[in-house]
Design a protein around this motif. Structure first.
Motif, PDB file in Angstrom:
ATOM      1  N   ARG A   1      -3.781   2.070  -5.438  1.00  0.00           N
ATOM      2  CA  ARG A   1      -3.053   2.663  -4.314  1.00  0.00           C
ATOM      3  C   ARG A   1      -2.019   1.682  -3.752  1.00  0.00           C
ATOM      4  O   ARG A   1      -1.645   1.726  -2.592  1.00  0.00           O
ATOM      5  N   PHE A   2      -1.555   0.808  -4.637  1.00  0.00           N
ATOM      6  CA  PHE A   2      -0.544  -0.192  -4.296  1.00  0.00           C
ATOM      7  C   PHE A   2       0.545  -0.190  -5.358  1.00  0.00           C
ATOM      8  O   PHE A   2       0.335   0.292  -6.473  1.00  0.00           O
ATOM      9  N   VAL A   3       1.686  -0.753  -5.006  1.00  0.00           N
ATOM     10  CA  VAL A   3       2.723  -1.087  -5.985  1.00  0.00           C
ATOM     11  C   VAL A   3       3.067  -2.552  -5.773  1.00  0.00           C
ATOM     12  O   VAL A   3       2.949  -3.080  -4.660  1.00  0.00           O
ATOM     13  N   ARG A   4       3.462  -3.209  -6.860  1.00  0.00           N
ATOM     14  CA  ARG A   4       3.811  -4.619  -6.766  1.00  0.00           C
ATOM     15  C   ARG A   4       5.319  -4.769  -6.752  1.00  0.00           C
ATOM     16  O   ARG A   4       6.023  -4.161  -7.567  1.00  0.00           O
ATOM     17  N   ILE A   5       5.815  -5.576  -5.815  1.00  0.00           N
ATOM     18  CA  ILE A   5       7.235  -5.901  -5.769  1.00  0.00           C
ATOM     19  C   ILE A   5       7.383  -7.401  -5.986  1.00  0.00           C
ATOM     20  O   ILE A   5       6.490  -8.181  -5.671  1.00  0.00           O
ATOM     21  N   SER A   6       8.522  -7.776  -6.517  1.00  0.00           N
ATOM     22  CA  SER A   6       8.852  -9.183  -6.711  1.00  0.00           C
ATOM     23  C   SER A   6      10.047  -9.526  -5.842  1.00  0.00           C
ATOM     24  O   SER A   6      11.010  -8.764  -5.772  1.00  0.00           O
TER      25      SER A   6
ATOM     26  N   SER B   1       0.825  -1.197   0.000  1.00  0.00           N
ATOM     27  CA  SER B   1       0.000   0.000   0.000  1.00  0.00           C
ATOM     28  C   SER B   1       0.865   1.255   0.000  1.00  0.00           C
ATOM     29  O   SER B   1       1.870   1.332   0.703  1.00  0.00           O
ATOM     30  N   ILE B   2       0.443   2.244  -0.787  1.00  0.00           N
ATOM     31  CA  ILE B   2       1.094   3.558  -0.793  1.00  0.00           C
ATOM     32  C   ILE B   2       0.077   4.635  -0.407  1.00  0.00           C
ATOM     33  O   ILE B   2       0.191   5.785  -0.822  1.00  0.00           O
ATOM     34  N   ASP B   3      -0.888   4.268   0.417  1.00  0.00           N
ATOM     35  CA  ASP B   3      -1.973   5.189   0.776  1.00  0.00           C
ATOM     36  C   ASP B   3      -1.499   6.538   1.305  1.00  0.00           C
ATOM     37  O   ASP B   3      -2.152   7.545   1.080  1.00  0.00           O
ATOM     38  N   ASP B   4      -0.373   6.579   2.000  1.00  0.00           N
ATOM     39  CA  ASP B   4       0.094   7.845   2.574  1.00  0.00           C
ATOM     40  C   ASP B   4       0.880   8.706   1.590  1.00  0.00           C
ATOM     41  O   ASP B   4       1.248   9.827   1.915  1.00  0.00           O
ATOM     42  N   PHE B   5       1.150   8.202   0.396  1.00  0.00           N
ATOM     43  CA  PHE B   5       1.858   8.985  -0.615  1.00  0.00           C
ATOM     44  C   PHE B   5       0.858   9.911  -1.301  1.00  0.00           C
ATOM     45  O   PHE B   5      -0.223   9.475  -1.693  1.00  0.00           O
ATOM     46  N   PRO B   6       1.195  11.204  -1.457  1.00  0.00           N
ATOM     47  CA  PRO B   6       0.220  12.156  -1.994  1.00  0.00           C
ATOM     48  C   PRO B   6      -0.062  12.017  -3.486  1.00  0.00           C
ATOM     49  O   PRO B   6      -1.083  12.500  -3.959  1.00  0.00           O
ATOM     50  N   GLY B   7       0.814  11.364  -4.223  1.00  0.00           N
ATOM     51  CA  GLY B   7       0.621  11.239  -5.667  1.00  0.00           C
ATOM     52  C   GLY B   7      -0.018   9.917  -6.044  1.00  0.00           C
ATOM     53  O   GLY B   7      -0.510   9.169  -5.202  1.00  0.00           O
ATOM     54  N   THR B   8       0.030   9.621  -7.327  1.00  0.00           N
ATOM     55  CA  THR B   8      -0.532   8.378  -7.853  1.00  0.00           C
ATOM     56  C   THR B   8       0.484   7.243  -7.712  1.00  0.00           C
ATOM     57  O   THR B   8       1.654   7.470  -7.401  1.00  0.00           O
ATOM     58  N   ASP B   9       0.025   6.042  -7.999  1.00  0.00           N
ATOM     59  CA  ASP B   9       0.929   4.888  -7.967  1.00  0.00           C
ATOM     60  C   ASP B   9       2.004   4.996  -9.049  1.00  0.00           C
ATOM     61  O   ASP B   9       3.159   4.615  -8.826  1.00  0.00           O
ATOM     62  N   VAL B  10       1.656   5.557 -10.177  1.00  0.00           N
ATOM     63  CA  VAL B  10       2.637   5.744 -11.259  1.00  0.00           C
ATOM     64  C   VAL B  10       3.684   6.777 -10.828  1.00  0.00           C
ATOM     65  O   VAL B  10       4.887   6.580 -11.034  1.00  0.00           O
ATOM     66  N   GLU B  11       3.244   7.856 -10.214  1.00  0.00           N
ATOM     67  CA  GLU B  11       4.179   8.871  -9.720  1.00  0.00           C
ATOM     68  C   GLU B  11       5.086   8.297  -8.636  1.00  0.00           C
ATOM     69  O   GLU B  11       6.285   8.584  -8.596  1.00  0.00           O
ATOM     70  N   PHE B  12       4.524   7.448  -7.779  1.00  0.00           N
ATOM     71  CA  PHE B  12       5.339   6.816  -6.745  1.00  0.00           C
ATOM     72  C   PHE B  12       6.431   5.951  -7.382  1.00  0.00           C
ATOM     73  O   PHE B  12       7.600   6.025  -6.999  1.00  0.00           O
TER      74      PHE B  12
ATOM     75  N   VAL C   1      15.058   1.847  -7.490  1.00  0.00           N
ATOM     76  CA  VAL C   1      14.242   0.685  -7.134  1.00  0.00           C
ATOM     77  C   VAL C   1      13.038   0.677  -8.070  1.00  0.00           C
ATOM     78  O   VAL C   1      12.300   1.660  -8.149  1.00  0.00           O
ATOM     79  N   ALA C   2      12.851  -0.433  -8.773  1.00  0.00           N
ATOM     80  CA  ALA C   2      11.742  -0.556  -9.719  1.00  0.00           C
ATOM     81  C   ALA C   2      10.600  -1.355  -9.104  1.00  0.00           C
ATOM     82  O   ALA C   2      10.823  -2.427  -8.530  1.00  0.00           O
ATOM     83  N   VAL C   3       9.391  -0.801  -9.222  1.00  0.00           N
ATOM     84  CA  VAL C   3       8.165  -1.467  -8.798  1.00  0.00           C
ATOM     85  C   VAL C   3       7.159  -1.318  -9.935  1.00  0.00           C
ATOM     86  O   VAL C   3       7.332  -0.483 -10.821  1.00  0.00           O
ATOM     87  N   VAL C   4       6.106  -2.106  -9.886  1.00  0.00           N
ATOM     88  CA  VAL C   4       5.039  -1.996 -10.881  1.00  0.00           C
ATOM     89  C   VAL C   4       3.868  -1.274 -10.236  1.00  0.00           C
ATOM     90  O   VAL C   4       3.399  -1.696  -9.167  1.00  0.00           O
ATOM     91  N   PRO C   5       3.397  -0.176 -10.837  1.00  0.00           N
ATOM     92  CA  PRO C   5       2.219   0.494 -10.281  1.00  0.00           C
ATOM     93  C   PRO C   5       1.035  -0.472 -10.236  1.00  0.00           C
ATOM     94  O   PRO C   5       0.777  -1.209 -11.197  1.00  0.00           O
ATOM     95  N   GLY C   6       0.339  -0.456  -9.123  1.00  0.00           N
ATOM     96  CA  GLY C   6      -0.788  -1.362  -8.958  1.00  0.00           C
ATOM     97  C   GLY C   6      -1.890  -1.165  -9.985  1.00  0.00           C
ATOM     98  O   GLY C   6      -2.608  -2.106 -10.329  1.00  0.00           O
ATOM     99  N   SER C   7      -2.035   0.059 -10.495  1.00  0.00           N
ATOM    100  CA  SER C   7      -3.099   0.323 -11.473  1.00  0.00           C
ATOM    101  C   SER C   7      -2.915  -0.496 -12.751  1.00  0.00           C
ATOM    102  O   SER C   7      -3.869  -0.676 -13.506  1.00  0.00           O
ATOM    103  N   ALA C   8      -1.725  -1.027 -12.969  1.00  0.00           N
ATOM    104  CA  ALA C   8      -1.517  -1.904 -14.126  1.00  0.00           C
ATOM    105  C   ALA C   8      -2.364  -3.170 -14.012  1.00  0.00           C
ATOM    106  O   ALA C   8      -2.597  -3.855 -15.008  1.00  0.00           O
TER     107      ALA C   8
END
Length: 116
Positions: free
Chosen positions: A68-73, A33-44, A54-61
């Protein structure tokens, strides 16, 4: 068995950093979860790769229910690198400074092409 043990250790590390995840217990992915980040998941994701490499995948994908999440592997990374990435994610979630234009330019410099 080894991957599940690694997943369990990483799940504990995530909990220690007070990061929230979507439920799941068997894959080598986590949705953080990135709920406390003021921007979008893509901006995060953009800020994280520019600032911390550090590379993550925006959850909106994966749909709007995870925007409001990012995916990590965790599949191939060492636990030391995963822990460092989790520290960066925790730090970036708490930031409130995101200048979209400057991060777009920085990301373009990083990848060597225009995003516009």
């Amino acid at each position: 068995a080894a991957l599940q043990a690694k997943r369990d250790r990483v799940a504990n590390t995530i909990a220690e950093r007070h990061l929230r995840v979507l439920n799941g217990s068997t894959t080598f992915y986590f949705f953080l979860s990135i709920d406390d980040f003021p921007g979008t998941d893509v901006e995060f994701a953009q800020k994280l790769i520019v600032d911390d490499k550090v590379a993550v995948v925006p959850g909106s994908a994966y749909g709007m229910s995870t925007d409001r999440f990012v995916r990590i592997s965790i599949g191939t990374e060492s636990e030391d690198r995963i822990n460092s990435a989790l520290d960066a994610i925790r730090r970036q979630i708490g930031t409130n400074n995101f200048d979209r234009d400057s991060y777009t330019r920085a990301l373009e410099d990083l990848i060597g092409e225009s995003l516009i």
